[in-house]
Design a protein around this motif. Structure first.
Motif, PDB file in Angstrom:
ATOM      1  N   GLY A 173      31.849  -0.271  30.567  1.00 62.29           N
ATOM      2  CA  GLY A 173      30.736  -0.221  30.064  1.00 62.29           C
ATOM      3  C   GLY A 173      30.702   1.116  29.563  1.00 62.29           C
ATOM      4  N   PRO A 174      29.490   1.409  28.768  1.00 59.66           N
ATOM      5  CA  PRO A 174      29.396   2.649  28.029  1.00 59.66           C
ATOM      6  C   PRO A 174      28.897   3.695  28.999  1.00 59.66           C
ATOM      7  N   GLY A 251      33.897   1.924  29.028  1.00 52.67           N
ATOM      8  CA  GLY A 251      33.729   0.992  27.970  1.00 52.67           C
ATOM      9  C   GLY A 251      34.692  -0.257  28.137  1.00 52.67           C
ATOM     10  N   ASP A 252      35.485  -0.637  27.029  1.00 55.61           N
ATOM     11  CA  ASP A 252      36.427  -1.723  27.271  1.00 55.61           C
ATOM     12  C   ASP A 252      37.851  -1.053  27.502  1.00 55.61           C
ATOM     13  N   THR A 280      32.131  -2.472  24.963  1.00 57.35           N
ATOM     14  CA  THR A 280      32.584  -1.145  24.562  1.00 57.35           C
ATOM     15  C   THR A 280      31.451  -0.304  23.921  1.00 57.35           C
ATOM     16  N   SER A 281      31.654   0.832  24.108  1.00 56.51           N
ATOM     17  CA  SER A 281      30.623   1.794  23.446  1.00 56.51           C
ATOM     18  C   SER A 281      30.562   1.875  22.146  1.00 56.51           C
TER      19      SER A 281
END
Length: 403
Positions: A173-174, A251-252, A280-281
């Motif tokens: 994740g972000p 993120g992803d 995703t960011s």
């Protein structure tokens, strides 16, 4: 019977008739789990929510009858749920169930039923249920706390299945540790080795046990970097040594994170890989700053662009003229260092200078800061404000929504 002296037991309902009377939100919550356990579910209701109707239409394990409850509806049932909004009807259902020796849950007055529904969750082959004397909010809160503790590795549980093996490619994740997926957090709690990027949520690493080997992949933009080949080799070597390896990325893992290169390297070495997508960011960070990347009536498209290669560079795969001509949202990642070049390419391609721009640094973390600008003055403002990576740059009409 009172909830305090309830005997907690698991029912095997596969192929057995279960009657749910009522088609409202209670039924809506109960039906998926009943179906997941293979029950033959009969729903009887004067009216049903659209979600209940959709479940009945989509799943052959549900029979929906839109009518009043009638004596005899419990014939052949093993379990019943009285979930109407009429107390008298619920009492009649409970009474008939009592006469037929069928366990019955009353959704309106739990203590009046012969069974109580616990707050439950499944985890790695475990089914965990919590009863709290009829205090539903308390049981739900305790259930959630136990679930989170298992996911975070604060408490551990022996599992009957095989321990995970190979490599798990996990999107963290972000930045906010709470934005990792449930599956990602569960696998992280079972890791023997964690190979982490700089942008992976660092708070998650602090939760790991002392037995876990943590390897810093050192993927620092424009600074020292662990070669990708070396990262691939670490994943393969540790997995071959019998360790369960989690490759933790920000993120992803498949959005400009070279994750698929690592999948290929492991596959070539015969190492099984589990891919766990991440938040995703590119979408989450603008959202947390008050900006949707799309908004009805304003844009029907958005493009995520990597800024690691400048416009005009021989390795660039981006058609900057086409980007400039689109009217939707452009999200630039890894673009701070070359923002002057990207802004010029878009302006030269015809994107208006007054196009709103939002810059978010350290999105989703306590250090988050935002900058509002236009395409024409964004480079100057970014330099004046000292914006540094990691930062997301959003270009388009939606950027004007920034709070």
């Amino acid at each position: 019977m009172t909830a305090e002296n309830a005997y907690l037991v698991g029912l095997r309902l596969s192929g057995r008739k279960v009657v749910v009377v009522g088609g409202g939100t209670v039924a809506q919550r109960r039906l998926p789990l009943l179906i997941a356990n293979g029950a033959d579910v009969h729903v009887i209701a004067r009216a049903a929510t659209p979600a209940v109707e959709a479940l009945a239409q989509a799943d052959p394990g549900i029979t929906l009858a839109l009518r009043d409850f009638e004596p005899g509806d419990l014939d052949g049932a093993w379990y019943a749920i009285a979930a109407t909004d009429d107390g008298a009807v619920n009492a009649a259902i409970s009474d008939e169930a009592q006469q037929r020796r069928i366990f019955c849950v009353r959704a309106d007055i739990a203590r009046e039923g012969s069974a109580v529904t616990p707050a439950t969750f499944d985890y790695d082959g475990l089914s965990v249920g919590v009863l709290a004397g009829g205090e539903h909010r308390r049981s739900a809160a305790i259930r959630s706390a136990i679930h989170e503790a298992l996911q975070r590795g604060v408490i551990t549980a022996e599992v009957t299945g095989e321990a995970p093996s190979g490599v798990a490619l996990v999107g963290g994740g972000p930045g906010d540790p709470e934005l990792i997926t449930v599956r990602g957090r569960r696998l992280l709690a079972r890791a023997d080795v964690v190979v982490a990027d700089r942008l992976a949520p660092q708070d998650l690493l602090a939760e790991l046990g002392p037995h876990v080997e943590v390897i810093d992949a050192a993927k620092i933009p424009y600074g020292r970097a662990m070669a990708q080949d070396a990262i691939n080799q670490v994943l393969v070597d540790r997995a071959r040594a019998g360790k369960f390896v989690v490759r933790l990325k920000g993120g992803d893992p498949f959005v400009f994170a070279r994750g698929y290169e690592e999948v290929i390297a492991c596959a070539d070495a015969g190492i099984p890989v589990t891919v766990v997508p991440g938040v995703t960011s590119a979408i989450a960070v603008p959202a947390l700053a008050g900006v949707p990347v799309t908004h009805r009536g304003l844009t029907h498209e958005f493009v995520v662009v990597s800024g690691h290669v400048a416009p005009g560079h021989p390795e660039s795969l981006v058609n900057w003229n086409a980007l400039a001509q689109m009217s939707g949202t452009i999200v630039l990642l890894m673009a701070v260092e070359r923002i002057e070049l990207f802004a010029k390419a878009l302006l030269d391609g015809g994107r208006p200078a007054d196009t709103p721009v939002l810059v978010v640094q350290h999105g989703s973390t306590v250090a988050q800061r935002t900058l509002r600008a236009t395409l024409g003055d964004a480079p100057e403002k970014i330099r004046e404000d000292g914006i540094r990576p990691p930062a997301i740059i959003v270009i388009g009409a939606v950027a004007a929504f920034a709070s």
